[in-house]
Design an enzyme around this catalytic site. Structure first.
Site, PDB file in Angstrom:
ATOM      1  N   HIS A  22       0.831  -1.202   0.000  1.00 47.67           N
ATOM      2  CA  HIS A  22       0.000   0.000   0.000  1.00 47.67           C
ATOM      3  C   HIS A  22       0.867   1.255   0.000  1.00 47.67           C
ATOM      4  CE1 HIS A  22      -2.556   3.022   2.310  1.00 47.67           C
ATOM      5  NE2 HIS A  22      -3.041   2.952   1.086  1.00 47.67           N
ATOM      6  N   ASP A  30       7.065   6.126 -21.007  1.00 44.58           N
ATOM      7  CA  ASP A  30       7.106   6.055 -22.464  1.00 44.58           C
ATOM      8  C   ASP A  30       8.474   5.492 -22.875  1.00 44.58           C
ATOM      9  OD1 ASP A  30       8.983   8.233 -22.521  1.00 44.58           O
ATOM     10  OD2 ASP A  30       7.379   9.685 -22.800  1.00 44.58           O
ATOM     11  N   ARG A 104       8.491  18.270 -14.863  1.00 41.17           N
ATOM     12  CA  ARG A 104       9.346  17.200 -15.387  1.00 41.17           C
ATOM     13  C   ARG A 104      10.389  16.688 -14.392  1.00 41.17           C
ATOM     14  NH1 ARG A 104      13.724  18.415 -19.989  1.00 41.17           N
ATOM     15  NH2 ARG A 104      14.831  16.454 -19.916  1.00 41.17           N
ATOM     16  N   TYR A 126       4.942  13.037 -23.470  1.00 39.66           N
ATOM     17  CA  TYR A 126       4.434  13.065 -22.093  1.00 39.66           C
ATOM     18  C   TYR A 126       3.575  11.833 -21.809  1.00 39.66           C
ATOM     19  CZ  TYR A 126       6.071  17.861 -22.361  1.00 39.66           C
ATOM     20  OH  TYR A 126       6.857  18.974 -22.536  1.00 39.66           O
ATOM     21  N   GLY A 127       4.030  10.692 -22.283  1.00 35.51           N
ATOM     22  CA  GLY A 127       3.295   9.440 -22.112  1.00 35.51           C
ATOM     23  C   GLY A 127       3.675   8.686 -20.856  1.00 35.51           C
ATOM     24  N   ASN A 128       4.173   9.387 -19.841  1.00 32.47           N
ATOM     25  CA  ASN A 128       4.594   8.757 -18.582  1.00 32.47           C
ATOM     26  C   ASN A 128       3.497   8.900 -17.533  1.00 32.47           C
ATOM     27  OD1 ASN A 128       7.410   8.432 -19.525  1.00 32.47           O
ATOM     28  ND2 ASN A 128       7.405  10.662 -19.452  1.00 32.47           N
TER      29      ASN A 128
END
Length: 139
Positions: A22, A30, A104, A126-128
C-alpha cells in the site's frame, strides 16, 4: 500463461505488482524515459503501449483511495499536452478521479522513489504515468 491475466503482463511485472505494498508507486513510462538512470528496478515492455499495460494492470491492481493515485508529467513551459494521452490512460484504468500533474524534474525525482519503472513502447509525448497501489477492500 495464466487465466484472467492479460498477455501484456509479463511474469516479472506480475511478480513486481504482487510485491508492492500500500502506497508503493510504479511508473509506466514512455519509450524515451531514462528509467535506468532513475531506478534499479526496470522492467522492459518494448512494443506495448502504456495504455495496453494499464488496461492489463487495472483488473489486478487496486488504486490508492487515500491519496491521489494517478500522477502524470506536465508539459514543459512553451510545450503542449496531447489531451488524448490522458483520455486513453483514464479509459485503460477505468479512472475518472483527480490526476496530479508534476513538473518534469519533480516527476523524475518521484520516479527515483518508485518501487519500479516499466518502460513501455509508448511514443506519445508526455506518455509517462505513475500509479499508486492501494488496499483491496475486504468484504
Amino acid at each position: 500463461m495464466l487465466k484472467g491475466i492479460s498477455h501484456v503482463i509479463s511474469p516479472e511485472l506480475l511478480k513486481t505488482l504482487s510485491e508492492m505494498g500500500h502506497g508503493d508507486e510504479i511508473v509506466i513510462s514512455d519509450a524515451h524515459f531514462p528509467a535506468h538512470s532513475f531506478n534499479a528496478r526496470v522492467i522492459r515492455a518494448d512494443g506495448i503501449g502504456a495504455d495496453a499495460l494499464l488496461k492489463g494492470i487495472e483488473p489486478i491492481f487496486e488504486l490508492d483511495a487515500y491519496a491521489t493515485p494517478v500522477i502524470m508529467m506536465q508539459a514543459v513551459e512553451g510545450d503542449t499536452l496531447d489531451e488524448s494521452v490522458e483520455k486513453k490512460y483514464r479509459e485503460a484504468l477505468s479512472y475518472n478521479g483527480e490526476i496530479e500533474r508534476m513538473e518534469r524534474f519533480d516527476f523524475y525525482d518521484r520516479a527515483k522513489k518508485a518501487y519500479a519503472v516499466v518502460i513501455s513502447g509508448e511514443t506519445a509525448k508526455y506518455g509517462n504515468i505513475i500509479i499508486k497501489k492501494g488496499v483491496i477492500p475486504v468484504g
